[in-house]
Scaffold this motif. Structure first.
Motif, PDB file in Angstrom:
ATOM      1  N   ALA A 154      70.640  25.359  10.627  1.00 12.63           N
ATOM      2  CA  ALA A 154      70.820  26.720  10.124  1.00 12.63           C
ATOM      3  C   ALA A 154      70.036  26.929   8.831  1.00 12.63           C
ATOM      4  O   ALA A 154      69.722  25.982   8.102  1.00 12.63           O
ATOM      5  N   GLU A 155      69.765  28.189   8.543  1.00 12.82           N
ATOM      6  CA  GLU A 155      69.004  28.512   7.340  1.00 12.82           C
ATOM      7  C   GLU A 155      69.786  28.203   6.069  1.00 12.82           C
ATOM      8  O   GLU A 155      69.203  27.811   5.062  1.00 12.82           O
ATOM      9  N   ARG A 156      71.117  28.367   6.127  1.00  9.15           N
ATOM     10  CA  ARG A 156      71.925  28.185   4.927  1.00  9.15           C
ATOM     11  C   ARG A 156      73.110  27.283   5.218  1.00  9.15           C
ATOM     12  O   ARG A 156      73.703  27.336   6.297  1.00  9.15           O
ATOM     13  N   ALA A 159      74.711  25.588  -3.223  1.00  4.59           N
ATOM     14  CA  ALA A 159      73.407  25.677  -3.886  1.00  4.59           C
ATOM     15  C   ALA A 159      73.494  25.225  -5.332  1.00  4.59           C
ATOM     16  O   ALA A 159      72.537  24.639  -5.869  1.00  4.59           O
ATOM     17  N   GLN A 160      74.619  25.474  -5.969  1.00  7.13           N
ATOM     18  CA  GLN A 160      74.803  25.065  -7.363  1.00  7.13           C
ATOM     19  C   GLN A 160      75.122  23.584  -7.515  1.00  7.13           C
ATOM     20  O   GLN A 160      75.029  23.039  -8.612  1.00  7.13           O
ATOM     21  N   SER A 161      75.493  22.920  -6.416  1.00  5.01           N
ATOM     22  CA  SER A 161      75.975  21.537  -6.506  1.00  5.01           C
ATOM     23  C   SER A 161      74.868  20.514  -6.735  1.00  5.01           C
ATOM     24  O   SER A 161      75.112  19.427  -7.246  1.00  5.01           O
ATOM     25  N   GLY A 162      73.657  20.839  -6.313  1.00  5.11           N
ATOM     26  CA  GLY A 162      72.562  19.875  -6.414  1.00  5.11           C
ATOM     27  C   GLY A 162      72.380  19.031  -5.167  1.00  5.11           C
ATOM     28  O   GLY A 162      71.458  18.209  -5.098  1.00  5.11           O
ATOM     29  N   ALA A 163      73.240  19.209  -4.159  1.00  4.94           N
ATOM     30  CA  ALA A 163      73.028  18.527  -2.880  1.00  4.94           C
ATOM     31  C   ALA A 163      71.834  19.159  -2.168  1.00  4.94           C
ATOM     32  O   ALA A 163      71.473  20.304  -2.420  1.00  4.94           O
ATOM     33  N   ARG A 164      71.228  18.405  -1.273  1.00 10.44           N
ATOM     34  CA  ARG A 164      70.055  18.881  -0.557  1.00 10.44           C
ATOM     35  C   ARG A 164      70.424  19.345   0.856  1.00 10.44           C
ATOM     36  O   ARG A 164      71.454  18.954   1.402  1.00 10.44           O
ATOM     37  N   HIS A 165      69.530  20.130   1.434  1.00 12.23           N
ATOM     38  CA  HIS A 165      69.701  20.618   2.799  1.00 12.23           C
ATOM     39  C   HIS A 165      68.414  20.372   3.563  1.00 12.23           C
ATOM     40  O   HIS A 165      67.338  20.843   3.167  1.00 12.23           O
ATOM     41  N   THR A 166      68.517  19.630   4.653  1.00 14.59           N
ATOM     42  CA  THR A 166      67.388  19.430   5.557  1.00 14.59           C
ATOM     43  C   THR A 166      67.683  20.155   6.859  1.00 14.59           C
ATOM     44  O   THR A 166      68.700  19.878   7.518  1.00 14.59           O
ATOM     45  N   ARG A 167      66.810  21.110   7.205  1.00 15.51           N
ATOM     46  CA  ARG A 167      67.028  21.886   8.420  1.00 15.51           C
ATOM     47  C   ARG A 167      66.598  21.065   9.629  1.00 15.51           C
ATOM     48  O   ARG A 167      65.419  21.014  10.001  1.00 15.51           O
TER      49      ARG A 167
END
Length: 399
Positions: free
Chosen positions: A33-35, A94-102
């Motif tokens: 997902a995008e988000r 988004a504020q946590s600093g964790a990353r997201h890989t789509r």
């Protein structure tokens, strides 16, 4: 230590946030997902689709109960639209600093390059399943009502039949009513009962007596909400004291009644739907679509469109997910005896998938429902996420 979270809905977002708050630096959520945050449950896109938990109980951090209410600009006791909560989770992630890989992860070997990579499965429940067999059914079907946009596209004069009379049905019905739907609306379920509404509850103590006798006390004092609330802290322990055959029996005989009283609707939403029923604007038909009675059969034959609002699928073994198949093939992990989820311990470790050299595989929420039952509402998912974060932050394998 690196943590890979598979699944970017509410469970994945909450786990990532709490891992970062606990001091775990390398956290990545894998989801196409995008988000991260909304998932399916919190991205409906309409004010008609509302939460059934008041804002004060939904903040990311229970130590700051006003956080979500302030974000949504509503009272603590209000029930926000579901997509507002999805946006809130996304912002906090988004504020946590964790990353997201789509990406869609299909094999655990894609992520476990070394023993110091921990895996957290946060996949959530599946979409509603259609009953089988279903001898009479309209040619046009909507597989799920979770996306408001699909309901918004329904022609205003069409005859709509809705499978289910739970919270999903109420969301879809409210959406249809609010967009001025003119055609007939029929809701179908085996019980024909709506969820009960939220309202005032008198605190009451549960002291370990027979559960059914305790609940029957509501017939005398009318305080069924207080009695249900009193059971909530001990429901998981009661479930775990049952044998697996007892759990199967309970699911077959008591689940629909439990869900009706346990998972309540906002009072104003309940009032709007019941008013539509009382005026004939919405009709409730009782029966089983696999063996339709004459009234039900006629309702199905005359419907232009059948919507599936039967609720989430909590039977993991039937979903055939590649990443779960990979887990079962490469470890000693197993489905629970009911096939509802994975075998897990009380902290969310997946049994048979732990490593002496690293953090192993964990799960929470829907994938633990067979072992823990009371595990799928946001307050419970948040508590599980916090516990997993605490244990992994203190893990000897942490680098």
């Amino acid at each position: 230590m690196r943590i890979a979270i598979i699944g970017g809905g509410a469970a994945g977002a909450l786990t990532a946030i709490h891992l970062r708050q606990a001091g775990v630096d390398d956290v990545t959520v894998y989801d196409p997902a995008e988000r991260v945050g909304p998932g399916v449950a919190y991205a409906p896109g309409s004010p008609a689709y509302r939460l059934n938990v008041p804002a004060a109980r939904l903040s990311v951090d229970p130590a700051h109960p006003a956080d979500f209410a302030e974000f949504a600009q509503i009272e603590w006791t209000a029930f926000a639209p579901r997509d507002v909560y999805g946006e809130y989770l996304h912002r906090r992630f988004a504020q946590s600093g964790a990353r997201h890989t789509r990406a869609t992860v299909e094999r655990l070997t894609e992520l476990t390059s070394d023993a110091h990579t921990g895996i957290i499965l946060a996949l959530g429940a599946g979409p509603p399943r259609w009953p089988h067999p279903m001898p009479i059914a309209p040619a046009n079907r909507l597989d799920s009502v979770w996306h408001a946009a699909a309901v918004q596209r329904i022609p205003a004069d069409s005859a709509v039949a809705i499978l289910g009379t739970g919270l999903s049905m109420m969301d879809a019905t409210l959406q249809l009513l609010q967009q001025g739907h003119a055609g007939p609306i029929t809701a179908i379920s085996r019980t024909g009962r709506l969820p009960m509404p939220h309202g005032p509850a008198e605190p009451v103590s549960y002291n370990g007596e027979n559960v059914f006798a305790f609940l029957r006390g509501a017939a005398a004092d009318g305080n069924w909400r207080g009695r249900m609330d009193a059971l909530r802290p001990v429901t998981q322990r009661m479930w775990q004291r049952m044998s697996w055959p007892q759990r199967r029996q309970w699911l077959g005989h008591a689940r629909s009644l439990w869900d009706r009283y346990r998972h309540r609707s906002p009072a104003d939403a309940h009032a709007e739907v019941t008013a539509a029923i009382s005026t004939g604007r919405v009709r409730i038909v009782t029966g089983d679509v696999r063996r339709p009675n004459p009234v039900l059969a006629e309702s199905l034959r005359t419907a232009d469109l059948l919507l599936n609002a039967s609720g989430p699928d909590y039977h993991l073994a039937s979903r055939n997910l590649p990443v779960i198949n990979s887990l079962l093939a490469t470890t000693d992990a197993a489905y629970d005896p009911l096939g509802m989820g994975l075998m897990v311990d009380d902290d969310g470790r997946v049994l048979g998938a732990q490593s002496e050299r690293g953090p192993g595989v964990w799960t929470l929420g829907a994938l633990a429902v067979g072992c823990r039952w009371e595990t799928t509402a946001i307050p419970e998912i948040r508590a599980q996420a916090m516990r997993i974060a605490e244990l992994l932050a203190d893990s000897p394998s942490r680098e």
